[in-house]
Design a protein around this motif. Structure first.
Motif, PDB file in Angstrom:
ATOM      1  N   MET A   1      25.889  32.099  46.076  1.00  0.00           N
ATOM      2  CA  MET A   1      26.347  31.698  44.787  1.00  0.00           C
ATOM      3  C   MET A   1      25.541  30.291  44.457  1.00  0.00           C
ATOM      4  SD  MET A   1      28.430  32.085  42.322  1.00  0.00           S
ATOM      5  CE  MET A   1      29.812  33.170  42.688  1.00  0.00           C
TER       6      MET A   1
ATOM      7  N   LYS B   1      28.640  38.349  50.134  1.00  0.00           N
ATOM      8  CA  LYS B   1      28.578  38.858  48.886  1.00  0.00           C
ATOM      9  C   LYS B   1      29.003  37.964  47.934  1.00  0.00           C
ATOM     10  CE  LYS B   1      28.220  43.823  49.752  1.00  0.00           C
ATOM     11  NZ  LYS B   1      28.812  44.754  49.422  1.00  0.00           N
ATOM     12  N   ALA B   2      28.218  37.582  46.694  1.00  0.00           N
ATOM     13  CA  ALA B   2      28.765  36.534  45.795  1.00  0.00           C
ATOM     14  C   ALA B   2      30.111  37.067  45.321  1.00  0.00           C
ATOM     15  CB  ALA B   2      27.986  36.230  44.690  1.00  0.00           C
ATOM     16  N   PRO B   3      31.212  36.408  45.294  1.00  0.00           N
ATOM     17  CA  PRO B   3      32.364  36.689  44.569  1.00  0.00           C
ATOM     18  C   PRO B   3      32.266  37.111  43.223  1.00  0.00           C
ATOM     19  CG  PRO B   3      32.431  34.308  45.132  1.00  0.00           C
ATOM     20  CD  PRO B   3      31.199  35.179  45.507  1.00  0.00           C
ATOM     21  N   GLN B   4      33.094  38.035  42.534  1.00  0.00           N
ATOM     22  CA  GLN B   4      33.129  38.235  41.240  1.00  0.00           C
ATOM     23  C   GLN B   4      33.396  37.086  40.160  1.00  0.00           C
ATOM     24  OE1 GLN B   4      35.596  41.909  40.602  1.00  0.00           O
ATOM     25  NE2 GLN B   4      34.087  43.051  41.534  1.00  0.00           N
ATOM     26  N   SER B   5      33.974  35.996  40.773  1.00  0.00           N
ATOM     27  CA  SER B   5      34.366  34.995  40.032  1.00  0.00           C
ATOM     28  C   SER B   5      34.186  33.696  40.811  1.00  0.00           C
ATOM     29  CB  SER B   5      35.678  34.964  39.594  1.00  0.00           C
ATOM     30  OG  SER B   5      35.966  33.781  38.746  1.00  0.00           O
ATOM     31  N   ARG B   6      33.814  32.540  40.430  1.00  0.00           N
ATOM     32  CA  ARG B   6      34.117  31.402  40.833  1.00  0.00           C
ATOM     33  C   ARG B   6      35.260  30.803  41.284  1.00  0.00           C
ATOM     34  NH1 ARG B   6      28.833  28.597  41.384  1.00  0.00           N
ATOM     35  NH2 ARG B   6      27.062  29.530  40.118  1.00  0.00           N
TER      36      ARG B   6
END
Length: 174
Positions: free
Chosen positions: A111, A141-146
């Protein structure tokens, strides 16, 4: 009543800051693990106050750790959108995994860095950096939201254990 509520809010914030410092103290005192964070040559010391402008760009990160290990760095705001009502906490500001020893730039950015953005009149926000030692390379994996990121859940899922080093600064928008 309003003054009492303000005092109560400030006391709650101070208690939270104290508990965080006490919880993280062990990692900072371990000479085998050092995490240095600098914004434009200004070193972040525990609880230092930085402006949004000072911290808008990614800081310089220096690690003094075991060169034979991999590390993960997580930066979060546990006070999103406010310390009084942290319903979006933790807000993920930065996530770098598979950092080879002291070579921070060699890590994998999951991220990208997002500077502090505390909403106006929500008081000081804490921006925490935590460094974890990894047993093996991880596939994150990058989360869908911060919003609503959970450092403990992430660390548990990737078998990172407890943080080995950490620091934090505060920032607020009047």
């Amino acid at each position: 009543k309003r003054t009492n509520m303000h005092v109560t809010t400030m006391l709650a914030y101070l208690l939270a800051a104290f508990l965080y410092a006490a919880h993280s103290c062990h990692a900072q005192q371990n000479p085998l693990y050092q995490l240095l964070v600098k914004y434009n040559f200004r070193e972040v010391t525990r609880g230092a106050s930085l402006s949004r402008i000072e911290a808008q760009d990614a800081p310089e990160v220096t690690l003094m750790v075991n060169d034979d290990k991999l590390y993960t760095l997580i930066m979060v705001d546990p006070d999103a959108p406010s310390a009084k009502e942290p319903v979006m906490a933790e807000w993920l500001h930065w996530l770098v995994v598979n950092i080879p020893g002291n070579n921070f730039e060699g890590g994998d950015i999951v991220m990208p860095y997002n500077g502090p953005t505390p909403p106006p009149r929500t008081g000081p926000h804490r921006y925490k950096f935590r460094l974890y030692e990894q047993e093996n390379k991880i596939q994150a994996k990058a989360p869908q939201s911060r919003a609503k990121f959970n450092s403990s859940t992430f660390a548990g899922h990737h078998q990172l254990g407890k943080a080995v080093a950490g620091t934090y600064f505060t920032c607020e928008t009047m």
